[in-house]
Scaffold this active site. Structure first.
Site, short mmCIF file in Angstrom:
data_model
loop_
_atom_site.label_atom_id
_atom_site.label_comp_id
_atom_site.label_asym_id
_atom_site.label_seq_id
_atom_site.Cartn_x
_atom_site.Cartn_y
_atom_site.Cartn_z
N HIS A 60 23.73 16.06 -24.11
CA HIS A 60 23.82 14.78 -24.84
C HIS A 60 22.69 13.83 -24.44
O HIS A 60 22.79 13.10 -23.47
CB HIS A 60 25.19 14.13 -24.53
CG HIS A 60 25.51 12.97 -25.40
ND1 HIS A 60 26.80 12.68 -25.81
CD2 HIS A 60 24.74 12.00 -25.94
CE1 HIS A 60 26.80 11.60 -26.57
NE2 HIS A 60 25.56 11.16 -26.65
N ASP A 152 27.04 11.34 -33.41
CA ASP A 152 27.10 10.46 -32.24
C ASP A 152 26.36 9.15 -32.47
O ASP A 152 25.31 9.10 -33.10
CB ASP A 152 26.51 11.14 -31.01
CG ASP A 152 26.64 10.26 -29.78
OD1 ASP A 152 27.78 9.92 -29.43
OD2 ASP A 152 25.61 9.87 -29.21
N ASN A 278 28.18 2.36 -24.92
CA ASN A 278 29.35 2.64 -25.74
C ASN A 278 29.69 4.12 -25.64
O ASN A 278 28.87 4.95 -26.01
CB ASN A 278 29.05 2.27 -27.19
CG ASN A 278 30.27 2.39 -28.08
OD1 ASN A 278 31.39 2.54 -27.58
ND2 ASN A 278 30.06 2.35 -29.38
N ASP A 305 24.18 11.24 -21.79
CA ASP A 305 24.08 10.25 -22.87
C ASP A 305 22.83 9.37 -22.64
O ASP A 305 22.87 8.15 -22.85
CB ASP A 305 25.34 9.39 -22.98
CG ASP A 305 25.40 8.60 -24.27
OD1 ASP A 305 24.53 8.78 -25.15
OD2 ASP A 305 26.34 7.78 -24.42
#
Ligand SMILES: [Zn+2]
EC number: 3.5.2.3
Length: 429
Positions: A60, A152, A278, A305
């Site tokens: 990710h 995403d 987030n 992320d």
């Protein structure tokens, strides 16, 4: 035949650190063991007793190209990954334009190959234009090479769209990787809803905005048989739901980020958007649930992320700054220092959550392991000396991290992709 010999490293062997060499031939691992020798013309690196691991896998990341190259490019983001010991990364599709047709997907893959310092797996969006209205043509995207699907950055609001997408994805045994967020319930929140939000006078994002959508999508996964993967899980209740779904035999997996393992909203010092992402940093209880979920196997793997933004964008406070922090260049060292050094989890576990686990969850061939015959994707870390996290030493264009100045063990020393040295600390000293 071209040979490279990595000498005098250490590797985890049956739970213990043991001396190890690695011999690479024509980009593949030819031998792993002690006292290995190579041809006279081989390239030899003395690893100085540092830790050898499989090249890490980050499922990710956000590379921002095309569309947002002021924040990051494929070149800078993939070099950041190499600097963090990652040799395979999966790049999200929140790009402009997104890669929602075979033509665009091919073009994106070509850019990734041309500029990538590491191996890049490209996500396809789940819906056309990532607009959440209509699923992409899954068969066509699959034929174009797409193996991971995610919108995403946004949750898919319409349950019928998720249902249609999962029906199609299930036919090909492809995962849907879900940024679980109900926008109505999220209610414009910019920080976790709770006492910290109240104290700071900021609109809070309730935990149920994540958990409710996960509950809904688990039900749809059960009905369709699709592989439902939850991105960056952040609440205790989400983890409980996933645990229960797994017990029922539903095909659900999930990831957690380093920051949700390391921080809670109570750690936010002031209105500093380097702590804004987030899903947001949740309560201490949620942070502890993330750790417990990882340890008991409910959470399958760790993903960063990595979400770079410019300094100017991130210096506008919680209300006006974009979501996200960088993670590629700090993940291993932060987790090693906080949790392995302190005996909360083992080095074997950490390495697996960052390599073998994502390999198993996403059925990645040729990534996430260190065995004879595999591509020589290898990371080398210094776990004996402390360094300081300094964003001006990042390869990422993004310097947005709340971990500035942290003293850590586990800095990256060398990273190899297909036997080629793609990061070397000696070049930067
Ligand atoms: Zn997300």
């Amino acid at each position: 035949m071209s040979q490279t010999l990595l000498k005098n490293g250490r590797r985890v062997v049956t739970g213990q650190l043991a001396a190890s060499d690695v011999l690479i031939e024509d980009g593949k691992i030819a031998a792993v063991g002690t006292n290995l020798s190579a041809n006279d013309d081989a390239t030899v690196y003395d690893l100085d007793n540092n830790l050898i691991t499989p090249g890490l896998v980050d499922i990710h990341v956000h590379l921002r190209e095309p569309g947002y190259t002021n924040k990051e490019t494929i070149a800078t983001g993939s070099r950041a990954a190499a600097h963090g010991g990652f040799t395979t990364i999966a790049a999200m599709a929140n790009l402009k334009p997104t890669c929602d047709t075979p033509e665009r997907f091919h073009a994106q893959e070509a850019r990734n190959v041309k500029d990538g310092a590491v191996k890049i797996i490209q996500y396809s969006p789940v819906t056309k234009g990532r607009a959440g209205q209509k699923p992409v043509d899954v068969a066509a995207q699959y034929a174009a090479g797409a193996r991971l699907f995610s919108d995403d950055g946004a949750g898919i609001q319409d349950a019928s769209v998720v249902y249609q997408a999962m029906q199609q994805l299930a036919k090909y045994d492809l995962p849907i990787c879900d940024h679980a967020q109900d926008n109505q319930l999220a209610n414009g929140g910019v920080i976790n809803d709770g006492s910290v939000a109240k104290k700071m006078g900021l609109p809070g994002m309730p935990k149920i905005s994540e958990t409710a959508q996960i509950a809904r999508n688990i039900v749809i996964a059960q009905a369709t048989g699709a592989h439902y993967h939850v991105c960056h899980v952040s609440t205790k209740e989400s983890i409980e739901l996933i645990r229960h779904a797994k017990q029922l035999g539903i095909n659900v997996t999930c990831e957690v980020t380093p920051h949700h393992l390391l921080l809670a909203d109570a750690d936010i010092p002031d209105d500093d958007a380097e702590y804004k992402m987030n899903p947001p940093l949740r309560s201490r209880e949620d942070q502890e649930a993330c750790l417990a979920g990882l340890l008991d196997g409910t959470i399958d793997c760790i993903a960063t992320d990595h979400a770079p933004h410019t300094d100017a964008e991130k210096h506008r406070g919680f209300l006006a700054s974009p979501n996200g922090i960088v993670g590629s260049e700090t993940a291993f060292a932060l987790l090693y220092t906080r949790y392995v050094k302190n005996g909360i989890f083992t080095l074997v576990e950490l390495i697996d959550w960052l390599s073998g686990a994502p390999k198993r969850v996403f059925k990645l061939e040729d990534a996430g392991q260190l065995a004879v015959g595999d591509p020589a994707d290898i990371a080398v870390f210094d776990i004996d000396h402390q360094t300081t996290i300094k964003p001006d030493q990042f390869f990422s264009k993004g310097h947005n991290t709340p971990f500035v100045g942290d003293r850590v063990y586990g800095a990256s020393v060398k990273t190899f992709v297909d036997g080629k040295l793609v990061y070397d600390r000696e070049d930067t000293e």
